[in-house]
Design an enzyme around this catalytic site. Structure first.
Site, PDB file in Angstrom:
ATOM      1  N   GLU A  13      21.584   1.039 -18.200  1.00  0.00           N
ATOM      2  CA  GLU A  13      21.081   1.163 -16.068  1.00  0.00           C
ATOM      3  C   GLU A  13      19.800   2.228 -16.330  1.00  0.00           C
ATOM      4  OE1 GLU A  13      23.774   1.160 -13.061  1.00  0.00           O
ATOM      5  OE2 GLU A  13      24.853   0.060 -14.343  1.00  0.00           O
TER       6      GLU A  13
ATOM      7  N   GLU B 157      30.513   3.257 -16.407  1.00  0.00           N
ATOM      8  CA  GLU B 157      30.942   4.073 -15.841  1.00  0.00           C
ATOM      9  C   GLU B 157      32.226   4.804 -15.101  1.00  0.00           C
ATOM     10  OE1 GLU B 157      26.859   3.963 -14.246  1.00  0.00           O
ATOM     11  OE2 GLU B 157      28.226   4.101 -12.482  1.00  0.00           O
TER      12      GLU B 157
END
Length: 481
Positions: free
Chosen positions: A380, A171
């Site tokens: 995720e 991320e």
């Protein structure tokens, strides 16, 4: 092709898994020669985290990893995604290697392999050695490219014989935005120009590491994990459509285009250049970016975002994030003259005001496939909620089962659409420290008796979702009931 008569099965060898991150689970923050990370320091600033929680102990995975892996084995998990703490390997970010740090991950990897669980190793999940931040500003300097590459190569050499799936940066869009635009994460800066420069350095580091990976783990696969929130237009008004297009380009393509193609999207680049925000490019940068393209796109998917047009004069700027779990406390955010976020009337929201949108995952998978032609690893996806332990150590988290079931169905629809999927790692395996949200926001299949107040025994308790996901894995996604 939108509503299929029958769905294709999940492929053989599909990696059914779950995920975690070092800072959020390990604890033992100063043990066995580990250095200080930016998060070790940041959580000590009063008012930064929920009730002052830290990762000093987290859920003590460092000492309880065998117990945790046994639970994974009991569930029948095919893959476990975890991150390595850079400061365990190089306490000051570079220089002398800390053998004890390498040994911990050796033991963890061997334990996973002994239980037929595929390790998926994340090189960087936000915990930067504080020494590098102090010395040259961490990601603010090009020096980070060399230091991150050296650290990564050390891991390739040590673990590449057993670890075949690697995530380079987790991320990047979030750690750079929260660190340099919102000041919510370390180093706590608000500077748009610096934000784009930091991002460029992270892109170079990502490409450099992928390029080196090919030499050391030629039979492995590597890619970054991007937090993708597909952009929707609120209405069919052309102004809203344009706003959503701008958001998709500036908030999503800005990262994924660089990962896949080694170049920045045109309209976004022009906008930044016109506003004096474009990063400084040096000779050889684009060559490196093109030389370090990934084997797959890692996707961290939680929600979609809906946009409407935002006037240039009097338009909405930076909003507010909900970190308390009090529903309805987040505030819309935007860039005047570009776009602003707006609540989607067709979606329900979590207590943290995150949109619940399983079909958005299918949309994300299709968009990535059509644009980049890369296989996808969902690294995720999960639901943060307030979980309660009832009498007899029972945690009825049917809401989590409903959430994950709907998202798995969306993945199967995407596979039937033609998307190439490698696996699905639910966030998270055990409950963990949810960064700014403390321990109250729980994601795990396994409840951990850890709280903000008082002493707690860190006991592991299997939730209802644990048994449900076990059945999903056993049937390769056939039995979702």
């Amino acid at each position: 092709m939108v509503i299929h008569k029958t769905l294709l099965p999940f492929p053989d060898g599909f990696l059914w898994g779950a995920a975690s991150a070092a800072y959020q689970i390990e604890g033992s923050w100063d043990k066995d020669g580990k250095g200080v990370s930016n998060w070790d320091q940041f959580v000590r600033i009063p008012g930064k985290t929920f009730k002052g929680t830290t990762g000093d102990v987290a859920v003590d995975h460092y000492n309880r990893y065998k117990e945790d892996v046994q639970l994974m084995a009991e569930m029948g998990m095919k893959a476990y995604r975890f991150s390595v703490a850079w400061t365990r390997i190089f306490p000051s970010g570079k220089g002398q290697v800390n053998e004890k740090g390498l040994e911990f991950y050796d033991r963890l990897i061997d334990e996973l392999k002994a239980n037929n669980i595929e390790p998926v190793l994340t090189l960087y999940h936000w915990d930067l050695p504080q020494n590098l931040q102090d010395e040259y500003g961490g990601w603010e300097s090009r020096q980070i490219v060399e230091d991150f590459t050296n650290y990564s190569v050390e891991l390739f050499k040590r673990f590449g014989d057993r670890v075949k799936y690697w995530v380079s940066l987790n991320e990047q869009n979030i750690f750079t935005m929260f660190g340099y635009r919102m000041a919510a994460h370390p180093p706590g800066v608000k500077d748009d120009k610096l934000f784009y420069q930091v991002n460029h350095h992270a892109n170079l580091a990502n490409a450099s590491v992928i390029k080196e990976f090919r030499k050391y783990v030629p039979d492995g696969k590597i890619g970054p994990s991007f937090a993708y929130s597909p952009a929707y237009a609120l209405t069919s008004k052309p102004g809203d459509i344009l706003a959503a297009e701008a958001a998709e380009e500036l908030n999503n393509h800005w990262w994924m285009d660089v990962y896949a193609w080694g170049k920045y999207p045109k309209a976004a680049w022009n906008y930044l250049e016109q506003n004096g925000l474009a990063p400084t490019i040096e000779e050889g940068d684009f060559e490196l970016l093109r030389a370090g393209t990934p084997d797959f796109m890692g996707l961290n998917y939680y929600q979609t975002t809906t946009y409407e047009e935002n006037p240039l004069v009097g338009g909405v700027g930076a909003g507010e994030m909900n970190t308390t779990g009090k529903k309805g406390t987040s505030k819309d955010t935007g860039i005047p003259g570009m776009f602003k976020t707006v609540e989607n009337p067709n979606l329900e929201r979590t207590d943290w005001d995150w949109n619940i949108d399983p079909q958005g995952l299918r949309i994300a998978l299709r968009r990535i496939t059509n644009r980049y032609h890369l296989p996808i690893l969902i690294s995720e996806n999960g639901l943060g909620a307030f979980d309660k332990v009832e009498e007899g150590d029972i945690v009825n988290d049917d809401y989590r089962i409903d959430f994950i079931r709907a998202h798995i169905k969306a993945i199967q629809e995407a596979i039937t659409d033609g998307v190439e999927m490698l696996g699905y790692c639910v966030w998270s395996f055990t409950d963990l420290l949810s960064w700014l949200n403390g321990f109250q926001k729980r994601y795990g299949f396994v409840y951990v008796n850890q709280h903000e107040e008082g002493e707690h025994d860190l006991r592991r308790i299997k939730k209802k979702s644990f048994y449900w996901y076990k059945e999903v894995i056993e049937t390769n996604g056939e039995n979702l009931s």
